[in-house]
Design a protein around this motif. Structure first.
Motif, PDB file in Angstrom:
ATOM      1  N   ARG A  50      11.638  15.151  -7.941  1.00 55.86           N
ATOM      2  CA  ARG A  50      10.248  14.815  -8.197  1.00 55.86           C
ATOM      3  C   ARG A  50      10.095  14.141  -9.545  1.00 55.86           C
ATOM      4  N   GLU A  51      10.791  14.669 -10.563  1.00 58.34           N
ATOM      5  CA  GLU A  51      10.719  14.043 -11.886  1.00 58.34           C
ATOM      6  C   GLU A  51      11.302  12.639 -11.872  1.00 58.34           C
ATOM      7  N   THR A  52      12.434  12.460 -11.130  1.00 61.27           N
ATOM      8  CA  THR A  52      13.053  11.127 -11.055  1.00 61.27           C
ATOM      9  C   THR A  52      12.127  10.130 -10.378  1.00 61.27           C
ATOM     10  N   ILE A  53      11.480  10.586  -9.281  1.00 59.49           N
ATOM     11  CA  ILE A  53      10.571   9.676  -8.560  1.00 59.49           C
ATOM     12  C   ILE A  53       9.402   9.282  -9.451  1.00 59.49           C
ATOM     13  N   THR A  96       0.843  -1.216   0.000  1.00 64.09           N
ATOM     14  CA  THR A  96       0.000   0.000   0.000  1.00 64.09           C
ATOM     15  C   THR A  96       0.865   1.247   0.000  1.00 64.09           C
ATOM     16  N   ASP A  97       0.352   2.307  -0.683  1.00 60.52           N
ATOM     17  CA  ASP A  97       1.063   3.588  -0.751  1.00 60.52           C
ATOM     18  C   ASP A  97       0.545   4.491   0.358  1.00 60.52           C
ATOM     19  N   GLY A 106      20.619   0.769 -11.817  1.00 64.88           N
ATOM     20  CA  GLY A 106      20.609   2.118 -12.386  1.00 64.88           C
ATOM     21  C   GLY A 106      19.925   3.114 -11.473  1.00 64.88           C
ATOM     22  N   LEU A 107      18.816   2.677 -10.848  1.00 66.57           N
ATOM     23  CA  LEU A 107      18.133   3.555  -9.905  1.00 66.57           C
ATOM     24  C   LEU A 107      19.016   3.874  -8.724  1.00 66.57           C
ATOM     25  N   LYS A 140       8.570   5.579 -10.533  1.00 66.82           N
ATOM     26  CA  LYS A 140       7.256   4.973 -10.283  1.00 66.82           C
ATOM     27  C   LYS A 140       6.688   4.383 -11.559  1.00 66.82           C
ATOM     28  N   GLU A 141       6.893   5.093 -12.681  1.00 68.11           N
ATOM     29  CA  GLU A 141       6.430   4.565 -13.954  1.00 68.11           C
ATOM     30  C   GLU A 141       7.187   3.301 -14.329  1.00 68.11           C
TER      31      GLU A 141
END
Length: 437
Positions: free
Chosen positions: A68-71, A24-25, A130-131, A75-76
């Motif tokens: 924020r863009e990396t997260i 769960t998020d 990579g992450l 997530k994608e």
């Protein structure tokens, strides 16, 4: 053996898939940081200090946006990996089912099937690695920003605030000074504008007077056959038409004043001649006003003269005076018509005054009264510092001789004309001056 290992692998994959799908998020986001093995296991979180400078705030803002863009990208990617794992699980299940049928039943399934897993991506461990590298780079940038902020705090974070207040005070003082300077400049500009306007009006008036005088001189002096052959014409009774003799009188104990005069003004011809000095505007005055006879004033003392010249014809008149007993004589057309004495006896004529033709002076050189202005024409106004003999007066009256004055002589260059309407014109002596001409 192979089936056992294959089944264990499928079980692990399915378990991982369920763990990823079932998590769960809770809305929280975390930043991981590497801690040495010998470090503190409590892993204290270092809060980002408040940034004061514009450049550091901008850098932090950019870093947060990049995080924020990396997260979002990660997530994608995780969603894609979950789909891939689900697809892989399905395919493994099919493989396991096919293998079981082959073992139990045999048949065409025993043949080697083509590889249908060629579209499976690489191992997810590569993506996780990579992450990890990306997160490590972001962590390093955050640590650099933290160190820069710490150095700024150590050097004194209150300095920019104090500097800002100092600059604000200084700017306020400069603004007040600028406003005062602008106000002073506006006042000076207003004063200068008024002074300039007054000076411009005065200059224009002077230039107009000069133009008028030049025009009058050009009209009156160019056609004279000799310097004395001209007349001064004052056609209106005003306080601004007059002539002025440039030269002044010396101190005198006797004098003779002669002129040609023509007037038909009524009542009274006005003031053909006046001489004023500082302290006495009526030093010498020849005047006829109202119904009174022509009067001679010397030092404001009066003698009435038996002269009549209001017939509109040219007449030659002479008046002589001496300080001894104040004796005087009056001539008209070469004939002595009257004498007298006790006119400003023993009073010397004062020097350095102003001679005006056509106006009576209330102050030296000015304050004229239009009611006392002369209306008519004048010519050959001469002054001597002695009493002329009767024969000399007669020779000038009958045009047999012309005797210029030794103190004031009638010349065009010695006479200035003032006022629009007053002018000098040529005059032929012995033709135009004779009474019957």
């Amino acid at each position: 053996m192979f089936l056992t290992f294959f089944g264990l692998f499928c079980f692990c994959v399915m378990g991982c898939s369920q763990l990823a799908n079932g998590q769960t998020d809770d809305g929280k986001r975390y930043i991981c940081r590497a801690v040495p093995l010998s470090g503190d296991t409590s892993c204290p979180v270092t809060l980002l200090p408040e940034l004061n400078t514009g450049s550091q705030e901008e850098e932090l803002r950019n870093t947060v946006m990049q995080l924020r863009e990396t997260i979002l990208q990660q997530k994608e990617n995780i969603s894609k990996q979950q789909g891939t794992i689900s697809e892989l699980t399905t395919k493994l299940s099919l493989c396991a089912a096919a293998t079981g049928d082959k073992k139990n039943k045999g048949g065409p399934w025993a043949k080697e099937k083509p590889n249908t897993m060629g579209d499976v991506p690489r191992d997810p461990n590569d993506t996780i690695e990579g992450l990890g590298k990306t997160m490590q780079g972001l962590k390093d940038r955050l640590e650099n920003l933290e160190q820069q902020q710490m150095r700024a705090n150590i050097s004194g974070a209150s300095f920019p605030s104090e500097l800002r207040e100092l600059l604000q005070r200084r700017l306020g003082e400069l603004e007040k000074q600028l406003l005062r300077k602008v106000s002073n400049l506006e006042e000076e500009k207003s004063i200068l504008s008024n002074a300039t306007a007054a000076y411009r009006l005065k200059t224009e008036s002077t230039l107009n007077a000069l133009v008028d005088r030049i025009s009058e001189l050009e009209k009156g002096g160019g056609d004279f056959k000799s310097p004395e052959q001209f007349k001064l014409s004052l056609p209106q009774r005003t306080n601004y038409l007059y002539g002025r003799i440039i030269k002044s009188l010396p101190e005198m104990y006797a004098f003779t004043l002669c002129m040609w005069i023509k007037s038909s003004a009524s009542p009274g011809i006005g003031t053909p001649f006046s001489y004023g000095v500082p302290g006495q505007a009526n030093e010498i005055v020849l005047i006829e006003w109202g119904n009174n006879p022509i009067e001679l004033l010397i030092n404001d003392k009066v003698a009435q003269l038996p002269l009549e010249v209001r017939d509109g014809k040219w007449h030659h008149i002479c008046i002589s005076w001496t300080t001894r007993d104040g004796q005087w004589e009056a001539y008209q057309d070469g004939v002595k018509l009257g004498t007298g004495d006790n006119l400003a006896a023993w009073h010397p004529i004062k020097p350095g005054g102003v001679i005006i033709l056509g106006q009576e002076q209330d102050v030296v050189g000015g304050r004229f009264d239009a009611g006392q202005a002369f209306v008519g024409e004048l010519s050959q106004v001469n002054i001597w510092d002695r009493v002329l003999k009767p024969v000399e007066v007669l020779s000038m009256a009958n045009c047999s001789a012309y005797i210029p004055g030794n103190v004031i002589s009638w010349q065009a260059s010695n006479v200035e004309v003032f006022g629009r309407g007053a002018f000098k014109k040529p005059l032929e002596m012995c033709q135009d001056l004779l009474p019957n001409a």
